[in-house]
Enzyme design. Structure first.
Site, short mmCIF file in Angstrom:
data_model
loop_
_atom_site.label_atom_id
_atom_site.label_comp_id
_atom_site.label_asym_id
_atom_site.label_seq_id
_atom_site.Cartn_x
_atom_site.Cartn_y
_atom_site.Cartn_z
CB ALA A 17 -0.96 -0.01 1.18
CE LYS A 199 11.46 2.33 -14.54
NZ LYS A 199 11.06 3.32 -13.53
CD GLU A 289 12.27 -0.75 -6.25
OE1 GLU A 289 13.30 -1.06 -5.60
OE2 GLU A 289 11.23 -1.39 -6.18
N1 LIG Z 1 5.44 4.86 -7.57
C1 LIG Z 1 5.38 4.64 -8.88
O1 LIG Z 1 5.09 5.57 -9.64
C2 LIG Z 1 5.65 3.27 -9.44
C3 LIG Z 1 5.27 3.02 -10.77
C4 LIG Z 1 5.52 1.76 -11.31
C5 LIG Z 1 6.10 0.77 -10.53
N2 LIG Z 1 6.44 1.04 -9.24
C6 LIG Z 1 7.06 -0.03 -8.47
O2 LIG Z 1 6.22 -0.39 -7.39
C7 LIG Z 1 7.05 -0.90 -6.32
C8 LIG Z 1 6.61 -0.23 -5.03
O3 LIG Z 1 6.97 1.14 -5.16
P1 LIG Z 1 6.14 2.33 -4.53
O4 LIG Z 1 6.33 3.48 -5.44
O5 LIG Z 1 4.77 1.92 -4.19
O6 LIG Z 1 7.00 2.57 -3.21
P2 LIG Z 1 6.69 3.55 -1.99
O7 LIG Z 1 8.00 4.01 -1.49
O8 LIG Z 1 5.68 4.57 -2.40
O9 LIG Z 1 6.00 2.60 -0.92
C9 LIG Z 1 6.59 1.41 -0.53
C10 LIG Z 1 5.59 0.69 0.33
O10 LIG Z 1 6.03 -0.64 0.54
C11 LIG Z 1 5.85 -0.94 1.92
N3 LIG Z 1 6.80 -1.99 2.27
C12 LIG Z 1 8.11 -1.89 2.52
N4 LIG Z 1 8.61 -3.10 2.82
C13 LIG Z 1 7.57 -3.97 2.75
C14 LIG Z 1 7.44 -5.36 2.97
N5 LIG Z 1 8.48 -6.09 3.30
N6 LIG Z 1 6.22 -5.93 2.82
C15 LIG Z 1 5.15 -5.19 2.48
N7 LIG Z 1 5.21 -3.87 2.27
C16 LIG Z 1 6.41 -3.27 2.39
C17 LIG Z 1 6.10 0.38 2.64
O11 LIG Z 1 5.51 0.36 3.92
C18 LIG Z 1 5.41 1.35 1.70
O12 LIG Z 1 4.03 1.41 1.99
C19 LIG Z 1 8.49 -0.61 -6.71
O13 LIG Z 1 9.11 -1.80 -7.17
C20 LIG Z 1 8.37 0.40 -7.84
O14 LIG Z 1 9.42 0.30 -8.78
C21 LIG Z 1 6.22 2.27 -8.67
O1 LIG Z 2 9.68 7.15 -9.37
P1 LIG Z 2 10.45 6.09 -10.05
O2 LIG Z 2 11.75 6.57 -10.60
O3 LIG Z 2 10.58 4.85 -9.16
O4 LIG Z 2 9.62 5.62 -11.33
C1 LIG Z 2 8.32 5.17 -11.17
C2 LIG Z 2 7.90 4.23 -12.26
O5 LIG Z 2 8.74 3.12 -12.34
C3 LIG Z 2 7.70 4.90 -13.58
O6 LIG Z 2 7.11 4.00 -14.49
#
Ligand SMILES: NC(=O)c1ccc[n+]([C@@H]2O[C@H](COP(=O)([O-])OP(=O)(O)OC[C@H]3O[C@@H](n4cnc5c(N)ncnc54)[C@H](O)[C@@H]3O)[C@@H](O)[C@H]2O)c1
Ligand SMILES: O=P(O)(O)OC[C@H](O)CO
Length: 345
Positions: A17, A199, A289
């Site tokens: 979340a 990327k 990441e």
């Molecule tokens: N934010 C974006 O725009 C975006 C877009 C595409 C893909 N992603 C991918 O989604 C993934 C999550 O990124 P995000 O942006 O949501 O990160 P974020 O930093 O917004 O949130 C991370 C969340 O993961 C939770 N978390 C941490 N360790 C955990 C665990 N062991 N078990 C369960 N929950 C845990 C944290 O409490 C937090 O709520 C990443 O791999 C990221 O590359 C993010």
């Molecule tokens: O905010 P970033 O750099 O983790 O990028 C978010 C997504 O991976 C974009 O697709």
């Protein structure tokens, strides 16, 4: 051909979340019932009460069909599709930890972009070790969480060996309704994973270049050659070249390298402005990441003797204490000499 013998999920479970899990949950809940699970019970209780994720997506009200819960067992009992969006460095451990509540009918759709910490192995190699009987796939592509949550038009790539199942059985309800989240299907799971993880490293390099004060020419050169490095490494692992021209390749690379919503790009900018990696991570306050992806990509590259000059320089800055200025000038020298990935210039 539609496979009709498989059950269509009534409710989608989103695990994780943070910003992305919440954004996907919001987008799906405009169309179908969704349960969003997060590991922090207090944060989930607050989200349930406020009907928004104030920490990551403030001001965006949850749709009615979105249920917030800290009860993982309940989500897994109710949902066939589990969309998983935890940080990539936590993913393998997370997948192992939820094994008691997963059964063979669950489809695991991974939205995390990365590789196994330290080993650099693909998640598509790890998942069958933990879940030998489960269908799984990956969703990737250019998608900032906030824009997904706003409902702005977004196109994503989904890769799986069970592409027909996921296309016709899982996403069918989304297709029936006009909505802004579009899915495109490919079978190349390796290409999708390589592109999604690396990327982030190239976005750090672009941020660095901008942070050091270089301009649009340098940015375009780093993006172009970054794509070449991604594609070179991916093909050595059997990925299809076309994947790197698509949404999860070129599309996500452009998005992440050129917009300040990207945490990886902002991380690079801060490094270029003189902050240490530790300081920059702290300032961003969310998952970066690319920091982990850089180390894992080098491990992956070493296994196949791939020469990746830009990624190597980012690695040297992050893990060998090389100064960004020095790394950049070495890269520029390699342009001048026609070496490395700049050979074709
Ligand atoms: N934010 C974006 O725009 C975006 C877009 C595409 C893909 N992603 C991918 O989604 C993934 C999550 O990124 P995000 O942006 O949501 O990160 P974020 O930093 O917004 O949130 C991370 C969340 O993961 C939770 N978390 C941490 N360790 C955990 C665990 N062991 N078990 C369960 N929950 C845990 C944290 O409490 C937090 O709520 C990443 O791999 C990221 O590359 C993010
Ligand atoms: O905010 P970033 O750099 O983790 O990028 C978010 C997504 O991976 C974009 O697709």
């Amino acid at each position: 051909m539609v496979e009709t013998h498989l059950p269509q999920p009534q409710t989608i479970g989103v695990l994780g979340a943070g910003s992305y899990g919440t954004a996907l949950a919001i987008a799906f809940a405009k169309v179908m019932p969704v349960m969003l699970w997060g590991h922090n019970p207090e944060a989930m209780a607050q989200m349930a009460e406020k009907r928004e994720n104030s920490q990551y997506l403030p001001g965006i009200t949850f749709p009615e069909k979105l249920e917030i819960t800290a009860d993982l067992e309940q989500v897994c009992a109710k949902c066939t599709l589990l969309l998983i969006a935890v940080p990539s460095h936590a993913l393998p451990e997370f997948l192992r930890s939820i094994k008691p509540v997963i059964n063979d009918s669950h489809f695991l759709l991974i939205a995390s972009k990365g590789l196994e910490p330290k080993t650099g192995r693909f998640f598509s190699d790890i998942i069958p070790e933990i879940y030998p009987n489960n269908r799984f796939g990956f969703v990737s592509g250019p998608s900032f969480a906030k824009e997904v949550a706003y409902g702005w038009p977004t196109a994503l790539a989904v890769a799986s060996k069970d592409i027909k199942f996921i296309r016709y059985e899982i996403f069918a309800p989304m297709h029936k309704i006009r909505q802004p989240l579009k899915f495109y299907y490919v079978e190349d799971m390796i290409g999708l994973q390589v592109a999604g993880a690396i990327k982030n490293v190239i976005a750090i390099a672009v941020g660095l270049s901008d942070g050091l004060g270089f301009g649009a020419n340098t940015r375009a050169a780093v993006i172009t050659h970054g794509l070449e490095e991604i594609s070179t490494l991916g093909k050595l692992y059997g990925a299809e070249a076309s994947t790197f021209q698509g949404l999860s390749g070129f599309g996500d690379l452009i998005l992440t390298c050129t917009d300040d919503q990207s945490r990886n790009r902002r991380f690079g900018l801060l490094l270029g402005q003189g902050y240490s990696p530790e300081q920059a991570i702290q300032i961003i306050g969310q998952v970066v990441e690319g920091y982990y992806n850089t180390r894992e990509t080098m491990t992956l590259a070493q296994k196949v003797n791939a020469d990746l000059p830009i990624i190597q320089k980012v690695y040297d800055i992050l893990f060998n204490k090389k100064s960004p200025k020095r790394a950049a000038s070495e890269l520029l020298l390699s342009i001048h000499n026609g070496e490395g990935s700049f050979t074709n210039l």
